[in-house]
Enzyme design. Structure first.
Site, PDB file in Angstrom:
ATOM      1  N   ASP A  11       4.155   1.523  92.960  1.00  0.00           N
ATOM      2  CA  ASP A  11       5.330   2.195  92.397  1.00  0.00           C
ATOM      3  C   ASP A  11       4.678   2.975  91.298  1.00  0.00           C
ATOM      4  OD1 ASP A  11       7.770   2.513  90.887  1.00  0.00           O
ATOM      5  OD2 ASP A  11       6.901   1.140  89.547  1.00  0.00           O
ATOM      6  N   ARG A  42      14.943   4.722  79.581  1.00  0.00           N
ATOM      7  CA  ARG A  42      14.582   4.231  80.827  1.00  0.00           C
ATOM      8  C   ARG A  42      15.725   3.313  81.400  1.00  0.00           C
ATOM      9  NH1 ARG A  42      11.402   4.312  85.399  1.00  0.00           N
ATOM     10  NH2 ARG A  42      10.496   2.383  85.629  1.00  0.00           N
ATOM     11  N   ASN A 119      10.647   6.580  92.692  1.00  0.00           N
ATOM     12  CA  ASN A 119      11.806   7.518  92.693  1.00  0.00           C
ATOM     13  C   ASN A 119      11.799   8.858  92.151  1.00  0.00           C
ATOM     14  OD1 ASN A 119      13.848   5.074  93.204  1.00  0.00           O
ATOM     15  ND2 ASN A 119      14.089   4.531  91.253  1.00  0.00           N
TER      16      ASN A 119
END
Ligand code: LAC
Length: 229
Positions: A11, A42, A119
């Site tokens: 990640d 966040r 992402n």
């Protein structure tokens, strides 16, 4: 002793790059509010990504990140016009997590292909890796752009399987984000969760098994070196 994985995917935000400096960046923009603004930003960013996928919609992570900053600022009563324009792209200017570079170097020396699965949009990932000087340690990067779904949608973890050409249970996935660890395990990857603190827990979602690791136990957790004693 667990069998060795044949590729390791990481990640990006909060794992390979350190989110800690967001606090100082937010504090420079809104004095005394840095901690609140960074954590709320966040949270709103992640929620917006999950909601977007659940609604069957798509927007790139750069846009979601910028809008989440505006929402977080509004909620805290911070005037958006007081925020510097370049704060929106602060996620692209974060440093590599201290231990990441040496662990990546050791894995690559052992011939393990290293991937990034994030992402982030493709250009956002590229800029982030370059700014953090992580790019030279990475063999493959895959963005959710290719799936137009956000983690923890299985279509995202499938990108790592496609790119590696190996079965999911031979692929290591490393993340400090508990929800991402759960998502990777649900998909069937061999997950090592870099638990951010002793109090951190996985979300209340039934998934496959998640191994708890630290940067120093990571390679043994993934079967890449003898168990640390
Ligand atoms: C990433 C965020 C979610 O995928 O940490 O990089």
């Amino acid at each position: 002793v667990s069998t060795a994985v044949e590729a390791v995917w990481f990640d990006l935000y909060g794992t390979l790059v350190d989110l800690g400096p967001l606090v100082a960046m937010c504090d420079a923009a809104a004095a005394g509010r840095g901690t609140d603004l960074a954590s709320r930003w966040r949270q709103r960013q992640l929620e917006a990504s999950w909601l977007t996928s659940l609604m069957g919609r798509w927007r790139p992570f750069d846009d979601i990140t910028a809008d989440a900053l505006a929402v977080a600022a509004d909620e805290l009563g911070i005037r958006r016009t007081d925020l510097p324009a370049d704060l929106e792209t602060a996620f692209e200017r974060l440093p590599a997590t201290t231990e990441a570079l040496s662990v990546l170097a050791a894995m690559r020396e052992a011939g393990i292909p290293i991937g990034v699965l994030s992402n982030g949009s493709r250009p956002m990932i590229e800029r982030t890796l370059r700014n953090a000087r992580l790019d030279e340690h990475i063999d493959l990067a895959r963005s959710v752009d290719e799936a137009r779904r956000y983690k923890p949608d299985p279509a995202v973890y499938a990108l790592a399987v496609q790119a590696s050409g190996r079965d999911a249970d031979r692929i290591g996935f490393v993340t400090a984000n508990g929800w991402d660890a759960s998502g990777g395990a649900a998909f069937g990857l061999r997950v090592a969760w870099l638990r951010p603190g002793p109090g951190a827990r996985l979300p209340a979602v039934a998934t496959g098994s998640v191994a708890v690791a630290t940067w120093s136990t990571l390679r043994s957790t993934l079967g890449l070196e003898p168990e640390a004693r």
